[in-house]
Design a protein around this motif. Structure first.
Motif, PDB file in Angstrom:
ATOM      1  N   SER A 347       2.730  13.978   3.601  1.00 32.21           N
ATOM      2  CA  SER A 347       3.012  12.848   2.716  1.00 32.21           C
ATOM      3  C   SER A 347       2.560  11.512   3.291  1.00 32.21           C
ATOM      4  CB  SER A 347       4.516  12.771   2.425  1.00 32.21           C
ATOM      5  OG  SER A 347       5.234  12.518   3.618  1.00 32.21           O
ATOM      6  N   LYS A 348       2.250  11.469   4.582  1.00 30.02           N
ATOM      7  CA  LYS A 348       1.919  10.169   5.172  1.00 30.02           C
ATOM      8  C   LYS A 348       0.590   9.653   4.622  1.00 30.02           C
ATOM      9  CE  LYS A 348      -0.373  11.850   9.373  1.00 30.02           C
ATOM     10  NZ  LYS A 348      -0.311  11.918  10.846  1.00 30.02           N
ATOM     11  N   THR A 349       0.562   8.366   4.411  1.00 21.34           N
ATOM     12  CA  THR A 349      -0.672   7.723   3.973  1.00 21.34           C
ATOM     13  C   THR A 349      -1.517   7.424   5.205  1.00 21.34           C
ATOM     14  OG1 THR A 349       0.561   5.653   4.022  1.00 21.34           O
ATOM     15  CG2 THR A 349       0.274   6.702   1.898  1.00 21.34           C
ATOM     16  N   ASP A 350      -2.818   7.649   5.110  1.00 16.75           N
ATOM     17  CA  ASP A 350      -3.667   7.491   6.274  1.00 16.75           C
ATOM     18  C   ASP A 350      -4.748   6.449   6.023  1.00 16.75           C
ATOM     19  OD1 ASP A 350      -5.457   8.763   4.605  1.00 16.75           O
ATOM     20  OD2 ASP A 350      -5.236  10.712   5.566  1.00 16.75           O
ATOM     21  N   GLU A 351      -5.549   6.203   7.042  1.00 12.28           N
ATOM     22  CA  GLU A 351      -6.583   5.181   6.967  1.00 12.28           C
ATOM     23  C   GLU A 351      -7.630   5.525   5.919  1.00 12.28           C
ATOM     24  OE1 GLU A 351      -9.891   3.078   9.887  1.00 12.28           O
ATOM     25  OE2 GLU A 351      -8.395   4.467  10.705  1.00 12.28           O
ATOM     26  N   ASP A 352      -7.911   6.816   5.770  1.00 16.02           N
ATOM     27  CA  ASP A 352      -8.893   7.222   4.768  1.00 16.02           C
ATOM     28  C   ASP A 352      -8.433   6.812   3.378  1.00 16.02           C
ATOM     29  OD1 ASP A 352     -11.196   8.836   3.739  1.00 16.02           O
ATOM     30  OD2 ASP A 352      -9.567  10.017   2.884  1.00 16.02           O
ATOM     31  N   ALA A 353      -7.120   6.984   3.116  1.00 14.65           N
ATOM     32  CA  ALA A 353      -6.585   6.585   1.813  1.00 14.65           C
ATOM     33  C   ALA A 353      -6.670   5.077   1.636  1.00 14.65           C
ATOM     34  CB  ALA A 353      -5.134   7.063   1.679  1.00 14.65           C
ATOM     35  N   ALA A 354      -6.436   4.321   2.712  1.00 20.46           N
ATOM     36  CA  ALA A 354      -6.555   2.861   2.631  1.00 20.46           C
ATOM     37  C   ALA A 354      -7.980   2.446   2.293  1.00 20.46           C
ATOM     38  CB  ALA A 354      -6.103   2.229   3.945  1.00 20.46           C
ATOM     39  N   VAL A 355      -8.954   3.132   2.894  1.00 14.86           N
ATOM     40  CA  VAL A 355     -10.355   2.838   2.612  1.00 14.86           C
ATOM     41  C   VAL A 355     -10.672   3.150   1.152  1.00 14.86           C
ATOM     42  CG1 VAL A 355     -12.742   3.473   3.145  1.00 14.86           C
ATOM     43  CG2 VAL A 355     -11.096   3.139   4.997  1.00 14.86           C
ATOM     44  N   ARG A 356     -10.188   4.297   0.664  1.00 15.27           N
ATOM     45  CA  ARG A 356     -10.427   4.653  -0.748  1.00 15.27           C
ATOM     46  C   ARG A 356      -9.833   3.606  -1.678  1.00 15.27           C
ATOM     47  NH1 ARG A 356      -8.254   9.678   0.300  1.00 15.27           N
ATOM     48  NH2 ARG A 356      -6.839   9.498  -1.488  1.00 15.27           N
ATOM     49  N   ALA A 387       2.312   5.926  -2.595  1.00 14.83           N
ATOM     50  CA  ALA A 387       1.291   5.730  -1.567  1.00 14.83           C
ATOM     51  C   ALA A 387       0.506   4.447  -1.827  1.00 14.83           C
ATOM     52  CB  ALA A 387       0.348   6.927  -1.518  1.00 14.83           C
ATOM     53  N   THR A 388       0.227   4.153  -3.093  1.00 11.22           N
ATOM     54  CA  THR A 388      -0.497   2.925  -3.425  1.00 11.22           C
ATOM     55  C   THR A 388       0.283   1.703  -2.991  1.00 11.22           C
ATOM     56  OG1 THR A 388      -1.532   4.006  -5.335  1.00 11.22           O
ATOM     57  CG2 THR A 388      -1.534   1.600  -5.299  1.00 11.22           C
ATOM     58  N   GLY A 389       1.601   1.713  -3.213  1.00 13.30           N
ATOM     59  CA  GLY A 389       2.432   0.587  -2.805  1.00 13.30           C
ATOM     60  C   GLY A 389       2.418   0.362  -1.304  1.00 13.30           C
ATOM     61  N   VAL A 390       2.536   1.450  -0.536  1.00 19.67           N
ATOM     62  CA  VAL A 390       2.520   1.339   0.931  1.00 19.67           C
ATOM     63  C   VAL A 390       1.174   0.807   1.414  1.00 19.67           C
ATOM     64  CG1 VAL A 390       2.585   2.663   3.080  1.00 19.67           C
ATOM     65  CG2 VAL A 390       4.261   3.131   1.278  1.00 19.67           C
ATOM     66  N   LEU A 391       0.089   1.324   0.826  1.00 23.58           N
ATOM     67  CA  LEU A 391      -1.248   0.929   1.278  1.00 23.58           C
ATOM     68  C   LEU A 391      -1.591  -0.498   0.870  1.00 23.58           C
ATOM     69  CD1 LEU A 391      -3.102   4.260   0.579  1.00 23.58           C
ATOM     70  CD2 LEU A 391      -2.634   3.272   2.818  1.00 23.58           C
ATOM     71  N   LEU A 392      -1.155  -0.917  -0.311  1.00 29.25           N
ATOM     72  CA  LEU A 392      -1.382  -2.307  -0.705  1.00 29.25           C
ATOM     73  C   LEU A 392      -0.708  -3.251   0.284  1.00 29.25           C
ATOM     74  CD1 LEU A 392      -0.989  -2.227  -4.597  1.00 29.25           C
ATOM     75  CD2 LEU A 392      -3.072  -2.705  -3.301  1.00 29.25           C
ATOM     76  N   ARG A 393       0.505  -2.863   0.717  1.00 33.33           N
ATOM     77  CA  ARG A 393       1.204  -3.705   1.684  1.00 33.33           C
ATOM     78  C   ARG A 393       0.442  -3.720   3.014  1.00 33.33           C
ATOM     79  NH1 ARG A 393       4.218  -8.142   1.698  1.00 33.33           N
ATOM     80  NH2 ARG A 393       4.848  -8.485   3.868  1.00 33.33           N
ATOM     81  N   LEU A 395      -2.782  -3.313   3.453  1.00 31.25           N
ATOM     82  CA  LEU A 395      -3.974  -4.149   3.263  1.00 31.25           C
ATOM     83  C   LEU A 395      -3.612  -5.628   3.261  1.00 31.25           C
ATOM     84  CD1 LEU A 395      -5.717  -2.029   0.473  1.00 31.25           C
ATOM     85  CD2 LEU A 395      -6.590  -2.374   2.796  1.00 31.25           C
ATOM     86  N   GLU A 396      -2.471  -5.946   2.659  1.00 32.88           N
ATOM     87  CA  GLU A 396      -2.037  -7.338   2.600  1.00 32.88           C
ATOM     88  C   GLU A 396      -1.673  -7.850   3.989  1.00 32.88           C
ATOM     89  OE1 GLU A 396       0.805 -10.103  -0.253  1.00 32.88           O
ATOM     90  OE2 GLU A 396       1.165  -7.961  -0.120  1.00 32.88           O
ATOM     91  N   GLU A 397      -0.952  -7.038   4.759  1.00 31.92           N
ATOM     92  CA  GLU A 397      -0.563  -7.431   6.111  1.00 31.92           C
ATOM     93  C   GLU A 397      -1.796  -7.666   6.991  1.00 31.92           C
ATOM     94  OE1 GLU A 397       2.501  -7.760   7.909  1.00 31.92           O
ATOM     95  OE2 GLU A 397       3.256  -8.113   5.896  1.00 31.92           O
ATOM     96  N   GLU A 497      -6.109  -2.602  12.319  1.00 30.36           N
ATOM     97  CA  GLU A 497      -4.781  -3.118  11.990  1.00 30.36           C
ATOM     98  C   GLU A 497      -4.081  -2.209  10.978  1.00 30.36           C
ATOM     99  OE1 GLU A 497      -4.324  -7.225  11.017  1.00 30.36           O
ATOM    100  OE2 GLU A 497      -6.014  -7.817  12.268  1.00 30.36           O
ATOM    101  N   ILE A 498      -4.822  -1.794   9.952  1.00 25.91           N
ATOM    102  CA  ILE A 498      -4.237  -0.928   8.931  1.00 25.91           C
ATOM    103  C   ILE A 498      -3.831   0.407   9.529  1.00 25.91           C
ATOM    104  CG2 ILE A 498      -4.753   0.340   6.801  1.00 25.91           C
ATOM    105  CD1 ILE A 498      -6.646  -2.061   6.126  1.00 25.91           C
TER     106      ILE A 498
END
Length: 725
Positions: A347-356, A387-393, A395-397, A497-498
């Motif tokens: 379930s963990k969100t990873d860097e690949d998902a952040a890039v996508r 997952a989108t919510g976690v990754l948006l945060r 990216l924002e951070e 950082e992400i």
């Protein structure tokens, strides 16, 4: 005065420990953090002062059941000025509540955190005048809490935009570290912190073992027959809920399942029957009971180990709220800990998902801004909403994006005045939007912003101002996120950082599960262990309220060290190197494909985690990794050691790289180990998936050069490792 409200409205003669201190702090308009155990009466800490104020009190809660129950209860107490706004309401019901907020009829408003992302809604709250801002389940704001929710991190901006009313944060499950994070994240100013004891003397804690899954039902039956219902049985999955409820019924125990797979009507029916004592036992996923105040729950049984001690304390705390003796039992099965770890890994969100996600933002952007529905954004990146919510945060951070309030997608308007001179008294931006409005009809917010020459957020604020002043009638349609891109691509610094942030979140989940495992394996007082976890030092043993102190668990013999004492040693062990672990999994995937076997046959996840943490330097050390052995170390040693050496010598390849770059990196490792034939296979596969991009990279690599830059390929195929290890 508070005591009179307490008695008149709620029927209590006196406050519980800590309640009056919190109430008086709030009435002094001071920021306050209250940490009280489940069942400790947190709701009265804001309900009493809210009823003593003329201004609006906003209560933020993620629990729809809590909102409904408390509003219904207040209405029963003849408090008409209470209402809730959540996804359970129809559009017409939401409009009616918001109208009553604007007219000042509502004095106590319960809202879900995501509702406060709406600019128009926050503007309406500001106009109404908020005198107290309450954050319930405040541990959700902390990444170190057991129930972190990204929408909570937006609340400080809402507080600022509301004119900085006093903040009351409440939680039942905050460790000292989480308390500090709540104060920091909510930007509380000189807060009064009230922490009451977590000790619940009427609760007895037990852990019983089930070696096999089929043994769980007899263990549960034994405890249910020994204890007097009503009670709750918590299970990990929908299937487990259904199976256990069916099994209990087959042995004469009236039980019903409760989980997200049931219809809303069925869940409401089960909850209603349980609350009215018509249904003795509910077998549920952990969402059941959140915010539901049923005082006579006699037992809480966990058929599967909880994910963390705070989660367990909160769930177990639903027993015995009336102060009568009640039992809290965890059924421990060693395989369940492995199952929990796999769920965290999957379930963990990873860097690949952040890039996508960032690539999707770039595709959707217009002039550096993204204004699309949240569901569209998640779908474009192939992610779920959480997952989108976690990754948006994340990216924002990292500074890759800036996210503001959610905005209207479109608005239907009708101008009530047709005299353009009337707009001369308006602020310039409002006058510009007023002039750009159609006489009647629908327009998208983006079009309106373009015609008036302002940002979409400014256009929405102007329309709301015109609507509130009676200049126009406006009906919003839909909702979109409002994002501004802070970068054109995710360079190495941003990605680092992400990746670091996401690793911290994952590590926190694993750390919490390890603490739960320590509790399950205790040979010393369980009550002391739980209190110590929340920073409360008490010497209680023998407490008379846990299986260890009651003599049901073997006491430690001389010289034996308890699990509680071993905890610091466990925490000091090196954690897995997440970047290296991803490389090991990619290598394992290639081996599995070559051999035509499942990936876990090559190495289990637990093996790779140990390798990434220990970083063995030779075949002997590799063979000493638990579960690996010398034979397997000899078979794969050269490749693994070469991979480890390559990882240590430079920056690891990004987890989100296209597949052809990952295969080229694997080929380089194989060449370094003298495995030229295998390297050729990897290079061939890189050409298959990467085409000319891969060919140019390989040519430069073989000629001894390096590419000028490694560009991202958002369309490259990336297979996620989903097998259980």
């Amino acid at each position: 005065m508070p005591n009179r409200v307490l008695k008149e409205i709620f029927g209590f003669e006196s406050f519980r420990p800590g309640q009056e201190e919190v109430v008086r702090s709030v009435l002094e308009d001071r920021d306050t953090l209250a940490v009280m155990p489940t069942g400790g009466g947190k709701s009265l800490c804001y309900q009493v002062p809210a009823l003593m104020r003329e201004s609006l009190t906003v209560i933020v809660s993620p629990l729809i059941s809590l909102m409904k129950d408390q509003v219904d209860s207040l209405i029963q107490a003849e408090v008409a000025g209470a209402a809730a706004l959540n996804s359970g309401l129809s559009p017409e019901e939401r409009w009616e509540v918001e109208r009553r907020v604007r007219t000042g009829e509502i004095k106590m408003l319960y809202v879900a955190p995501e509702r406060l992302r709406s600019l128009e809604f926050v503007l309406s709250l500001k106009r109404a005048g908020v005198g107290l801002f309450v954050v319930d389940e405040a541990h959700c704001v902390s990444e170190w809490g057991h129930d972190f929710r990204p929408d909570y991190l937006f609340l400080p901006r809402v507080v600022r935009d509301l004119g900085r009313p006093p903040v009351l944060a409440l939680t039942a499950t905050a460790t000292p570290r989480v308390r500090e994070d709540i104060v920091r994240s909510m930007r509380m100013q000189d807060p009064r912190v009230v922490v009451t004891s977590f000790d619940r003397p009427n609760l007895t804690y037990r852990v019983v073992e089930a070696r096999k899954a089929k043994e769980k039902l007899p263990v549960l039956l034994d405890h249910i027959r020994r204890m007097q219902p009503p009670g709750i049985v918590y299970a990990l999955s929908r299937k487990e809920c259904e199976d256990l409820a069916r099994g209990l019924r087959s042995f004469g125990v009236e039980a019903a399942p409760y989980h997200a797979g049931l219809s809303a009507e069925e869940r409401a029916r089960v909850q209603e029957r349980f609350m009215t004592d018509e249904l003795p036992v509910v077998v549920a996923t952990v969402a059941f009971g959140m915010g539901v105040d049923k005082p006579n729950v006699r037992f809480v049984l966990h058929a599967t180990v909880p994910a963390s001690l705070p989660a367990y304390t909160q769930e177990a705390g639903r027993a015995g709220r009336d102060g009568e003796p009640s039992e809290c039992v965890v059924v421990k099965r060693d395989a369940d800990f492995g199952r929990r770890k796999r769920l965290i890994s999957l379930s963990k969100t990873d860097e690949d998902a952040a890039v996508r996600l960032f690539d999707a933002l770039v595709r959707l952007a217009r002039d550096g801004r993204v204004n699309v529905p949240a569901a569209t954004l998640a779908a474009a990146a192939g992610l779920d909403a959480d997952a989108t919510g976690v990754l948006l945060r994340a990216l924002e951070e990292a500074g890759a994006i800036a996210r503001g309030y959610d905005l209207w997608e479109a608005v239907e308007v009708r101008r009530l005045d047709e005299v353009s001179e009337g707009s001369g008294t308006l602020r310039p931006e409002v006058a510009a939007v007023h002039a750009a409005l159609p006489g009647s009809g629908e327009t998208t917010l983006a079009e309106l912003a373009g015609r008036s020459g302002v940002r979409p957020a400014v256009a929405e604020g102007a329309v709301y101002s015109l609507m509130a002043d009676g200049t126009v009638e406006a009906v919003p349609r839909g909702a979109v996120v409002d994002l501004r891109l802070g970068a054109e691509r995710l360079g190495g610094g941003l990605r680092y950082e992400i990746s670091s942030r996401l690793r911290r979140l994952s590590s926190a989940a694993f750390e919490q599960l390890e603490q739960m495992e320590g509790y399950a394996n205790l040979r010393t007082c369980r009550r002391e262990f739980l209190l110590g976890h929340f920073g409360e030092s008490k010497s209680l043993a023998p407490c008379g309220g846990c299986d260890v102190c009651l003599g049901e668990v073997r006491a430690p013999v001389a010289g034996e060290v308890s699990a509680a004492r071993l905890a610091p040693v466990r925490e000091s062990a090196p954690p897995p190197d997440e970047a290296l672990l991803e490389r090991l999994k990619e290598w394992r995937k290639g081996q599995a494909r070559t051999q035509g076997v499942p990936a876990y046959v090559v190495f289990r996840n637990s093996h790779l985690e140990e390798i990434s943490a220990r970083k063995p330097r030779d075949v002997r050390e590799l063979g000493e990794v638990p579960g690996v052995g010398l034979r397997r170390a000899a078979r794969y040693g050269e490749e693994l050691l070469a991979l480890l050496k390559d990882h240590e010598s430079g920056e690891p390849p990004e987890a989100g790289e296209p597949e052809h770059l990952r295969r080229i990196e694997a080929a380089k490792a194989l060449l370094g180990a003298g495995r030229g034939a295998d390297a050729v296979v990897e290079l061939y596969r890189a050409l298959e998936v990467g085409g000319e991009a891969a060919r140019g990279y390989i040519d430069r690599m073989l000629s001894g050069g390096e590419p000028e830059e490694r560009r991202e390929d958002p369309d490259a195929e990336h297979d996620r490792d989903q097998e259980a290890g």
